[in-house]
Scaffold this motif. Sequence first.
Motif, PDB file in Angstrom:
ATOM      1  N   SER A  89       2.388  -8.947  -0.832  1.00 19.76           N
ATOM      2  CA  SER A  89       1.229  -8.587  -0.018  1.00 19.76           C
ATOM      3  C   SER A  89       0.033  -8.168  -0.856  1.00 19.76           C
ATOM      4  CB  SER A  89       1.584  -7.455   0.943  1.00 19.76           C
ATOM      5  OG  SER A  89       2.522  -7.883   1.896  1.00 19.76           O
TER       6      SER A  89
ATOM      7  N   GLY B 247       7.843  -5.995  -6.044  1.00 20.46           N
ATOM      8  CA  GLY B 247       6.600  -6.405  -5.408  1.00 20.46           C
ATOM      9  C   GLY B 247       5.370  -5.858  -6.092  1.00 20.46           C
TER      10      GLY B 247
ATOM     11  N   LYS C 217      -0.285 -11.350   3.513  1.00 21.96           N
ATOM     12  CA  LYS C 217       1.086 -11.259   2.998  1.00 21.96           C
ATOM     13  C   LYS C 217       1.246 -11.978   1.661  1.00 21.96           C
ATOM     14  CE  LYS C 217       3.067  -8.914   6.358  1.00 21.96           C
ATOM     15  NZ  LYS C 217       3.619  -7.553   6.114  1.00 21.96           N
TER      16      LYS C 217
ATOM     17  N   SER D 259       7.987  -8.514  -2.095  1.00 21.41           N
ATOM     18  CA  SER D 259       6.717  -8.330  -1.388  1.00 21.41           C
ATOM     19  C   SER D 259       5.583  -8.865  -2.259  1.00 21.41           C
ATOM     20  CB  SER D 259       6.471  -6.858  -1.078  1.00 21.41           C
ATOM     21  OG  SER D 259       5.163  -6.684  -0.562  1.00 21.41           O
TER      22      SER D 259
END
Length: 381
Positions: free
Chosen positions: A291, A312, A222, A289
Amino acid sequence: METNSKESKSGFAPKKILFITPFFGRTGSEMQLFYILQNLDRQRIKPYLFSRNNGALIKELSGGISSFVGYKQHPNFLYKIFRLMLYAVNINPVEFQLRLLQKKLKADCWYINTIANRDAFSVAKKLGINVISHVHELPLSYSLVKSRTIKNMLNSGMCIGCSEIVCEKLEDMGHKNVHLLYGFVDDKKINLIENSDIIKLQFAIKADDFVWVISGNTSTIKGIDFLIPLIKELKHNHKIIWIGEVENNGTMCYAEESVKANFADRVFFTGKKTTDYYDYFNIGHAYLSLSREDSFPLVMIEAAHLGKPIAGFNSGGIKEFVKQNIGIVVDQLNFKTLATAMEQIEANYAIYDQDKIKSYAQTFNVKVQTQKLTEILERYV
């Protein structure tokens, strides 16, 4: 003339499918299975569930869905003793239980959820059971299982991928029957209870602060370690709130100690949230995000249902979901570019119309997607 209670409206008995999952807890892939089970047309599909662990979602299943828990975490203590006895005579308890279930249920097919089901794949192969594999993982996660598990998964008669990039990876490995079923959430489960102003007080959020929410375990997948180089690039009024279980490892220690030393007023870890999860989520202006790799994160869809724009790294399925006026996706590991994108979202916040974002999220509708899955299952089984 009345329809036989054991038959569907079409006059045919519903297909019996045993859904198999490892934990049935609140991970994205297992929440997805929960939504599927809750919304399947029972006139057409008769679902059963086997979960190796006694997960929290088992108690929330609708009536009429028979569920079976692995002996290791079975509520009946005698089954736990029986499991030890099986091991003592060199019998795999999961295989033993799945064989018994198949003999009892005579399922037309096994639907194996996630690649974290090595026993189920191998037992299905031994018994010659038709298998559908619902794959939520990308190659970085393949390293969490043995190569034979991936090979057994590829023997499935059908694979369902939760995003185009997942389907592409399955086809790269030579699978010839791959179907796309985008992830979705049940927006009826998104309920707000607490006053957001009360929660904001916990983090001393001021009127001119711009708050980003991250959701999920604080894992390396993550991007927990990406938090520090990113926050260094961001304007001081940008704050990040990470909702999710705090992992106990060295990478998390690096993040926590760095935050404590330099960013204690800008980065906050709430820990795991349950009933008040969406209340904490909703205090953010936008969703972030970080990740390394993510197939099609359901939390991204939750964010859209709450009207939040998204920023992200291009970690997988996010690129398929985030369109113009929904958010900005940038190349991996470019922290300056991501920080600039986040600041652009703040500066142009009015462009990101909450009602339009919510309307877009509705295109990933639980009823429509479950109907699509039902049609896929009926063609295969």
